[in-house]
Design a protein around this motif. Structure first.
Motif, short mmCIF file in Angstrom:
data_model
loop_
_atom_site.label_atom_id
_atom_site.label_comp_id
_atom_site.label_asym_id
_atom_site.label_seq_id
_atom_site.Cartn_x
_atom_site.Cartn_y
_atom_site.Cartn_z
N GLY A 276 0.81 -1.21 0.00
CA GLY A 276 0.00 0.00 0.00
C GLY A 276 0.85 1.25 0.00
O GLY A 276 1.92 1.31 0.57
N GLY A 277 0.34 2.27 -0.68
CA GLY A 277 0.99 3.57 -0.66
C GLY A 277 2.14 3.70 -1.62
O GLY A 277 2.80 4.72 -1.67
N LEU B 156 -15.32 8.26 -2.74
CA LEU B 156 -14.63 9.27 -1.94
C LEU B 156 -14.43 10.57 -2.71
O LEU B 156 -14.09 11.60 -2.12
N VAL B 157 -14.64 10.53 -4.02
CA VAL B 157 -14.39 11.72 -4.84
C VAL B 157 -15.57 12.06 -5.74
O VAL B 157 -15.43 12.87 -6.66
N LEU C 144 -14.68 5.55 5.81
CA LEU C 144 -13.22 5.49 5.84
C LEU C 144 -12.69 5.85 7.23
O LEU C 144 -11.77 5.21 7.75
N GLY C 145 -13.30 6.88 7.85
CA GLY C 145 -12.89 7.26 9.20
C GLY C 145 -13.13 6.14 10.20
O GLY C 145 -12.29 5.89 11.08
N LEU D 139 -6.84 2.36 0.18
CA LEU D 139 -8.09 3.11 0.16
C LEU D 139 -7.86 4.58 0.50
O LEU D 139 -8.40 5.48 -0.15
N VAL D 140 -7.04 4.84 1.51
CA VAL D 140 -6.70 6.22 1.85
C VAL D 140 -5.98 6.89 0.69
O VAL D 140 -6.23 8.05 0.36
N GLY D 141 -5.11 6.14 0.04
CA GLY D 141 -4.39 6.69 -1.10
C GLY D 141 -5.28 7.06 -2.26
O GLY D 141 -4.92 7.89 -3.10
#
Length: 213
Positions: A117-118, A144-145, A159-160, A182-184
């Motif tokens: 990830g990332g 998310l967008v 997500l939080g 997912l955060v990315g």
């Protein structure tokens, strides 16, 4: 409310076929009635989410583990109706709070052994393994967008909750890698990272959040 009382209340709902009726309400009728089903679905999803939040371990065990509520609600994230999509996210968030965080993150097939990830490739593009993970989590990263504020805020809230659950109880490396991917996904272009997206969300006018536009 004492856990024993919560469990008793849930068992009463089960014995009177109320939970069964709610779960049946997730499935559209085989012929006709689609409009009525779509009109009722947000309320059904809200009721299921409230059971996960307030009805104790008995509800969590049956809905998350036995009834596969995560798997059953996941397709609703692709609904064209914002209320249905947001309702599906609400149930997933409630499932996370009921101990189903790993179930949400690992909803799709397993991750390849080499996934990290990332990691990004050349030019700021996501590493192919990360792209693969996001595709497995689809359509959640895209939510998310999206332009619909209600859906986007619901996805951020989910997500939080996933991040909060991971902080409270460290997940497996596979689930943690999914979470990082997912955060990315918040970063949609080079030079605009996840912190920038979160900062922009904080500045979203309250009136816009309420209107859901």
């Amino acid at each position: 409310m004492l856990p024993s009382i919560r469990n008793q209340g849930f068992h009463w709902l089960c014995s009177h076929k109320i939970v069964e009726a709610l779960l049946a309400g997730l499935t559209p009728p085989p012929t006709g009635g689609d409009a009525l089903h779509e009109a009722q679905l947000p309320a059904v999803l809200s009721c299921i989410a409230q059971l996960l939040i307030h009805a104790g371990d008995a509800a969590a065990n049956r809905l998350v583990l036995t009834e596969d509520i995560v798997e059953r609600c996941w397709p609703l994230l692709e609904s064209r109706e914002p209320e249905i999509c947001a309702g599906g996210i609400l149930v997933l968030k409630a499932a996370v709070g009921a101990g189903g965080a790993t179930r949400v993150l690992m909803h799709a097939a397993g991750i390849g052994e080499g996934a990290t990830g990332g990691v990004t490739g050349g030019g700021g593009a996501p590493h192919p393994d990360v792209q693969h993970m996001r595709s497995q989590l689809a359509p959640l990263p895209a939510l998310l967008v999206v332009t619909d504020t209600r859906v986007r805020l619901s996805a951020f809230s989910l997500l939080g909750s996933l991040c909060e659950a991971a902080a409270a109880s460290p997940p497996s490396e596979a689930a943690a890698t999914r979470l990082r991917a997912l955060v990315g996904a918040l970063s949609t272009r080079a030079g605009r990272g996840a912190p920038d997206v979160l900062a922009a969300l904080v500045r979203t006018p309250y009136s816009e959040m309420r209107s859901g536009t």
